[in-house]
Design an enzyme around this catalytic site. Structure first.
Site, PDB file in Angstrom:
ATOM      1  N   LYS A 118       0.828  -1.211   0.000  1.00 34.24           N
ATOM      2  CA  LYS A 118       0.000   0.000   0.000  1.00 34.24           C
ATOM      3  C   LYS A 118       0.859   1.257   0.000  1.00 34.24           C
ATOM      4  O   LYS A 118       0.466   2.267  -0.569  1.00 34.24           O
ATOM      5  CB  LYS A 118      -0.947   0.000   1.202  1.00 34.24           C
ATOM      6  CG  LYS A 118      -2.100  -0.973   1.044  1.00 34.24           C
ATOM      7  CD  LYS A 118      -3.286  -0.582   1.893  1.00 34.24           C
ATOM      8  CE  LYS A 118      -4.439  -1.543   1.687  1.00 34.24           C
ATOM      9  NZ  LYS A 118      -5.521  -1.335   2.655  1.00 34.24           N
ATOM     10  N   LYS A 200      -5.053 -11.092  -7.485  1.00 34.17           N
ATOM     11  CA  LYS A 200      -6.287 -11.247  -6.714  1.00 34.17           C
ATOM     12  C   LYS A 200      -7.405 -10.411  -7.346  1.00 34.17           C
ATOM     13  O   LYS A 200      -7.143  -9.316  -7.856  1.00 34.17           O
ATOM     14  CB  LYS A 200      -6.006 -10.745  -5.292  1.00 34.17           C
ATOM     15  CG  LYS A 200      -7.059 -11.120  -4.285  1.00 34.17           C
ATOM     16  CD  LYS A 200      -6.647 -10.667  -2.901  1.00 34.17           C
ATOM     17  CE  LYS A 200      -7.884 -10.286  -2.114  1.00 34.17           C
ATOM     18  NZ  LYS A 200      -7.599  -9.832  -0.767  1.00 34.17           N
ATOM     19  N   LYS A 203     -11.588  -4.754  -6.675  1.00 32.64           N
ATOM     20  CA  LYS A 203     -12.463  -3.740  -7.273  1.00 32.64           C
ATOM     21  C   LYS A 203     -11.662  -2.550  -7.774  1.00 32.64           C
ATOM     22  O   LYS A 203     -12.157  -1.736  -8.521  1.00 32.64           O
ATOM     23  CB  LYS A 203     -13.532  -3.294  -6.284  1.00 32.64           C
ATOM     24  CG  LYS A 203     -12.991  -2.819  -4.960  1.00 32.64           C
ATOM     25  CD  LYS A 203     -14.038  -2.964  -3.872  1.00 32.64           C
ATOM     26  CE  LYS A 203     -13.345  -3.187  -2.541  1.00 32.64           C
ATOM     27  NZ  LYS A 203     -14.121  -3.926  -1.592  1.00 32.64           N
TER      28      LYS A 203
END
Ligand code: TRP
Length: 335
Positions: A118, A200, A203
């Site tokens: 992140k 993975k 969205k």
């Protein structure tokens, strides 16, 4: 412990309210939550505070928190059986997170792969919350003395650090926290992107065909399945190297409860076209009742509010016990 009163084990899990749920979130996590209610005392929460570690649009976040809560109920999580709450409503979470952050080492937080990922993705906002995220997650779990934590494979490392923090604290102050075990969900634990089956399903993927959303219409779902990336063979078998087919087989298996062998038999001699169509239809059938119930709940805002208020009240009461114990152990004056 033997005999005495038979005490059910406790479960806690959480999900972030960022965006619409995807098929991956649903099959990999939330779908498995409802059945656990029969065997365990469950607490499920919307991890809204965790979502603030990346920049959110306030109005959108507010809507997504409510939608995520409704989605849990639509998926069969029953507020009369479980404690279903919104993290920020229960003040003990941030209270314990601070204390635990003082028992979490800089070095171990630096090694978290999710932090590293992140921090790279949001290089302009590598904030302290993103870094101490695992201390808050440890607080979520340890406050309820949870025995089991159902999570996807990507959260395994966060569970490990939770156990390390709990063991460290218990080592200093004596038994305070129960040491939780992960319940790493087998089938469907990891649903991959339809466009790049080595990644993975997410969205946030730029390719809209990569990800099935719980809000997708049947036509869209079928279209996305038809476009799923596979391989140049024509054999529906689960085998290393066939990431696309393996992923579709996993999805189909979770939706239909058929084993891989059954699926291989069903599609032997048939092409990928037939298989993809069947996967699309299975997903549509799986999601339909949830989508209907979700719509109904989103039209009953008062009911939702009633549920999350009660959930927060109960969660506060239970978690307060652990919190008082911790405050006392570390030497604070419990007021
Ligand atoms: N970090 C988890 C995720 O992003 C969500 C989460 C927050 C959670 N607190 C938790 C999961 C406690 C299990 C237990 O998926």
């Amino acid at each position: 412990m033997e005999a005495a009163k038979e005490k059910r084990k406790s479960v806690l899990s959480g999900i972030q309210p960022t965006g619409t749920f995807t098929l991956g979130n649903y099959l990999g996590a939330v779908k498995n939550w409802a059945p656990l209610q029969d065997d365990y005392d469950c607490a499920y929460m919307i991890a809204d505070l965790h979502s603030l570690t990346v920049r959110q649009e306030p109005a959108k976040l507010r809507r997504q928190i409510l939608e995520a809560y409704a989605m849990l109920l639509a998926s069969g999580v029953d507020p009369n059986k479980s404690i279903v709450f919104i993290q920020s409503h229960v003040k003990t979470h941030t209270e314990l997170a601070w204390i635990l952050s003082c028992y979490t080492q800089f070095g171990e937080l630096s090694r978290m792969t999710q932090f590293k990922d992140k921090a790279q993705k949001h290089a302009d906002n590598v904030n302290a919350g993103l870094f101490t995220y695992p201390s808050l997650m440890a607080a979520d779990i340890l406050l309820y003395q949870a025995d089991l934590v159902p999570v996807g494979a990507d959260q395994k490392q966060h569970l490990e650090i939770t156990r390390d923090i709990a063991n460290r604290f218990n080592g200093i102050y004596g038994n305070t926290f129960n040491i939780p075990d992960g319940l790493i969900l087998k089938a469907g634990a990891k649903i991959m992107s339809l466009a790049d089956p080595q990644k993975k399903m997410s969205k946030s993927d730029e390719n809209p065909n990569a990800c099935i959303l719980l809000s997708d219409t049947p036509d869209t779902i079928i279209k996305k399945c038809k476009r799923a990336v596979t391989d140049s063979e024509a054999e529906v078998v689960y085998r290393e190297g066939k990431d696309g087919i393996n992923n579709l087989m996993t999805i189909y298996s979770v939706c239909t409860k058929k084993s891989f062998e059954e699926i291989e038999r069903e599609f032997s001699g048939k092409g990928y076209g037939d298989f993809k169509m069947a996967v699309g239809e299975a997903v549509v059938a799986e999601l339909k009742p949830i989508q209907d119930e979700f719509k109904r709940l989103m039209d009953s805002k008062d009911y939702l509010e009633d549920c999350y208020r009660k959930g927060a009240e109960l969660a506060t009461k239970i978690s307060r016990r652990t919190m008082d114990k911790v405050n006392k152990k570390v030497g604070l004056i419990v007021g």
